[in-house]
Design a protein around this motif. Structure first.
Motif, PDB file in Angstrom:
ATOM      1  N   GLY A  68      17.873  64.565  -6.994  1.00  0.00           N
ATOM      2  CA  GLY A  68      16.912  63.604  -6.463  1.00  0.00           C
ATOM      3  C   GLY A  68      15.534  63.832  -7.032  1.00  0.00           C
ATOM      4  O   GLY A  68      15.042  64.957  -7.054  1.00  0.00           O
ATOM      5  N   GLU A  70      11.600  63.670  -6.938  1.00  0.00           N
ATOM      6  CA  GLU A  70      10.563  63.705  -5.902  1.00  0.00           C
ATOM      7  C   GLU A  70       9.737  62.434  -5.944  1.00  0.00           C
ATOM      8  O   GLU A  70       9.384  61.957  -7.012  1.00  0.00           O
ATOM      9  CB  GLU A  70       9.648  64.900  -6.121  1.00  0.00           C
ATOM     10  CG  GLU A  70       8.653  65.051  -5.013  1.00  0.00           C
ATOM     11  CD  GLU A  70       7.874  66.371  -5.058  1.00  0.00           C
ATOM     12  OE1 GLU A  70       6.780  66.383  -4.490  1.00  0.00           O
ATOM     13  OE2 GLU A  70       8.331  67.357  -5.628  1.00  0.00           O
ATOM     14  N   ALA A  71       9.401  61.909  -4.834  1.00  0.00           N
ATOM     15  CA  ALA A  71       9.795  62.317  -3.497  1.00  0.00           C
ATOM     16  C   ALA A  71      10.841  61.364  -2.942  1.00  0.00           C
ATOM     17  O   ALA A  71      11.630  61.723  -2.093  1.00  0.00           O
ATOM     18  CB  ALA A  71       8.587  62.341  -2.567  1.00  0.00           C
ATOM     19  N   PHE A  74      14.568  62.039  -2.706  1.00  0.00           N
ATOM     20  CA  PHE A  74      14.988  62.952  -1.640  1.00  0.00           C
ATOM     21  C   PHE A  74      15.474  62.185  -0.404  1.00  0.00           C
ATOM     22  O   PHE A  74      16.172  62.729   0.434  1.00  0.00           O
ATOM     23  CB  PHE A  74      13.838  63.851  -1.192  1.00  0.00           C
ATOM     24  CG  PHE A  74      13.305  64.793  -2.248  1.00  0.00           C
ATOM     25  CD1 PHE A  74      13.848  64.866  -3.513  1.00  0.00           C
ATOM     26  CD2 PHE A  74      12.236  65.611  -1.956  1.00  0.00           C
ATOM     27  CE1 PHE A  74      13.344  65.733  -4.469  1.00  0.00           C
ATOM     28  CE2 PHE A  74      11.720  66.480  -2.898  1.00  0.00           C
ATOM     29  CZ  PHE A  74      12.279  66.551  -4.158  1.00  0.00           C
ATOM     30  N   PRO A  78      20.325  63.416  -0.628  1.00  0.00           N
ATOM     31  CA  PRO A  78      21.115  64.319   0.222  1.00  0.00           C
ATOM     32  C   PRO A  78      22.255  63.616   0.956  1.00  0.00           C
ATOM     33  O   PRO A  78      23.364  64.162   1.043  1.00  0.00           O
ATOM     34  CB  PRO A  78      20.077  64.877   1.206  1.00  0.00           C
ATOM     35  CG  PRO A  78      18.780  64.804   0.464  1.00  0.00           C
ATOM     36  CD  PRO A  78      18.889  63.536  -0.335  1.00  0.00           C
ATOM     37  N   PRO A  90      16.902  69.220  -5.832  1.00  0.00           N
ATOM     38  CA  PRO A  90      15.623  68.510  -5.887  1.00  0.00           C
ATOM     39  C   PRO A  90      14.923  68.720  -7.232  1.00  0.00           C
ATOM     40  O   PRO A  90      14.858  69.837  -7.740  1.00  0.00           O
ATOM     41  CB  PRO A  90      14.813  69.152  -4.752  1.00  0.00           C
ATOM     42  CG  PRO A  90      15.379  70.524  -4.606  1.00  0.00           C
ATOM     43  CD  PRO A  90      16.830  70.430  -5.017  1.00  0.00           C
ATOM     44  N   ARG A  92      11.382  68.511  -8.589  1.00  0.00           N
ATOM     45  CA  ARG A  92      10.086  68.501  -7.917  1.00  0.00           C
ATOM     46  C   ARG A  92       8.927  68.361  -8.884  1.00  0.00           C
ATOM     47  O   ARG A  92       9.036  68.625 -10.067  1.00  0.00           O
ATOM     48  CB  ARG A  92       9.882  69.817  -7.138  1.00  0.00           C
ATOM     49  CG  ARG A  92      10.928  70.183  -6.120  1.00  0.00           C
ATOM     50  CD  ARG A  92      10.810  69.564  -4.759  1.00  0.00           C
ATOM     51  NE  ARG A  92       9.525  69.189  -4.268  1.00  0.00           N
ATOM     52  CZ  ARG A  92       8.890  69.767  -3.255  1.00  0.00           C
ATOM     53  NH1 ARG A  92       9.407  70.812  -2.636  1.00  0.00           N
ATOM     54  NH2 ARG A  92       7.731  69.289  -2.836  1.00  0.00           N
TER      55      ARG A  92
END
Length: 191
Positions: A68, A70-71, A74, A78, A90, A92
């Motif tokens: 995933g 960011e952001a 996310f 999941p 993640p 990031r």
């Protein structure tokens, strides 16, 4: 507007998803028509439709990693990972992960940025799906692809809730697959 290539043409879930997305003009700068998915998250049915469509698509693709971005990636990643039996990784922004990381820089439509991933989060041979809310130019997703492939993963596909059809051709010409549910809404589409 709905994505025609996704095999769901005429599916009423796509209309509900599209209508749940708020358009905010001139954000974060003049000329940008910001596609706000926070209103999608407030609509239980539209949010569930979004997750269900992705899960149905990826359930039998032998994906071991859902990465995933960011952001907003996310918010979807999941749930998809849990439903298909994959791990969630993640990707990031800089200096957000506490361990050793690898990094990839990219150009946005209004600046530059980088993505980071923990070293060892992805292993050679992992089959990965990259998820984000929107693809405008593809820069963020190509950075995510590079990050995962540098770790030895095979990126099966990139998926977004919202995408521009013209960007699909850029992905095809680079040998990558892009899947999205709806096209960006215009202000006149929602008001």
């Amino acid at each position: 507007m709905f994505a025609a290539e996704n095999g769901l043409k005429g599916d009423p879930r796509l209309k509900a998803i599209s209508e749940a997305i708020r358009v905010i003009p001139n954000f974060p700068k003049p000329g940008i028509m910001f596609q706000d998915i926070t209103t999608l998250l407030l609509d239980h049915n539209a949010f569930k439709h979004t997750i269900d469509i992705f899960v149905d698509r990826y359930r039998d693709m032998d994906i071991s990693v859902v990465a995933g971005v960011e952001a907003r990636g996310f918010m979807f990643g999941p749930s998809i990972a849990l439903a298909i039996g994959a791990k969630f990784v993640p990707l990031r922004k800089p200096r957000k992960l506490p361990g050793e990381v690898i990094s990839e820089s990219y150009v946005l439509e209004y600046g530059t940025d980088s993505l980071e991933m923990h070293v060892g989060a992805v292993r050679p041979g992992d089959r990965a799906l990259i998820i984000d809310d929107l693809v405008a130019t593809g820069g963020t997703l190509f950075a995510a692809i590079n990050l995962l492939e540098r770790s030895g993963a095979e990126v099966t596909e990139c998926a977004c809730v919202i995408g521009l059809p013209i960007v699909k051709e850029r992905f095809r010409s680079n040998g990558k697959r892009l899947y999205f549910l709806v096209e960006p809404r215009q202000l006149e589409d929602c008001c």
